[in-house]
Motif scaffolding. Structure first.
Motif, PDB file in Angstrom:
ATOM      1  N   ALA A 203       0.847  -1.195   0.000  1.00  0.00           N
ATOM      2  CA  ALA A 203       0.000   0.000   0.000  1.00  0.00           C
ATOM      3  C   ALA A 203       0.880   1.241   0.000  1.00  0.00           C
ATOM      4  CB  ALA A 203      -0.917  -0.003   1.213  1.00  0.00           C
TER       5      ALA A 203
ATOM      6  N   ASP B 222      -2.232   5.956   1.490  1.00  0.00           N
ATOM      7  CA  ASP B 222      -3.347   5.067   1.827  1.00  0.00           C
ATOM      8  C   ASP B 222      -3.227   4.541   3.257  1.00  0.00           C
ATOM      9  OD1 ASP B 222      -4.507   5.407  -0.644  1.00  0.00           O
ATOM     10  OD2 ASP B 222      -3.651   3.566  -1.492  1.00  0.00           O
TER      11      ASP B 222
ATOM     12  N   LYS C 271      -4.325   7.257   5.888  1.00  0.00           N
ATOM     13  CA  LYS C 271      -5.713   7.747   5.887  1.00  0.00           C
ATOM     14  C   LYS C 271      -6.477   7.472   7.185  1.00  0.00           C
ATOM     15  CE  LYS C 271      -6.530   7.949   0.945  1.00  0.00           C
ATOM     16  NZ  LYS C 271      -7.157   7.321  -0.209  1.00  0.00           N
TER      17      LYS C 271
END
Length: 113
Positions: free
Chosen positions: A32, A36, A39
C-alpha cells in the motif's frame, strides 16, 4: 548483545505501538502507498512517516518509491524470526509447566498417603 537479539529488540519495539501494528495488519493484505496507510489515522503525514521509518528501520517493511508515490511492502522473513523466537519460548515454558505439573502431582500423591 548479539545481532539476533538486537534485531528482535528492534522488531518488538516497533510492534509495541498500536499505529505500527495497524500498519502491519494492513500490509498483511498487500502493498500500500504511504498515503493510503495514513488515511485511517488522525495525524499529519510527517508524523505518520516516523512510524513508517521505524518499521523500515526494524526491517519489518521496505519501501519503494515510484515517482511521487512511496509504496510499503511487508518483509515476511522478519516475521519468521519472531515466530522462531516465540516457538523457542513456547517450548521452554511448556517444559517448565510440565515439570511444575509433575511436581504438583507428586506432592499431592505424597500428601494423600
Amino acid at each position: 548483545m548479539d545481532q539476533y537479539t538486537e534485531n528482535l529488540d528492534a522488531i518488538f519495539q516497533s510492534l509495541a505501538d498500536p499505529t505500527r501494528r495497524a500498519v502491519i495488519a494492513r500490509l498483511g493484505k498487500g502493498p500500500a502507498s504511504v498515503t493510503d496507510l495514513a488515511k485511517p489515522f488522525e495525524m499529519a503525514l510527517p508524523s505518520f512517516m516516523k512510524h513508517v521509518r521505524q518499521l523500515e528501520g526494524s526491517g519489518l517493511i521496505r519501501t519503494q518509491k515510484h515517482g511521487r508515490v512511496r509504496t510499503c511492502i511487508i518483509e515476511e522473513n522478519k516475521f519468521a524470526m519472531v515466530d522462531a523466537w516465540l516457538k523457542e519460548q513456547r517450548t521452554l515454558w511448556e517444559a517448565r509447566l510440565d515439570r511444575l505439573d509433575a511436581f504438583a502431582m507428586k506432592t499431592m500423591k505424597e500428601s494423600t498417603k
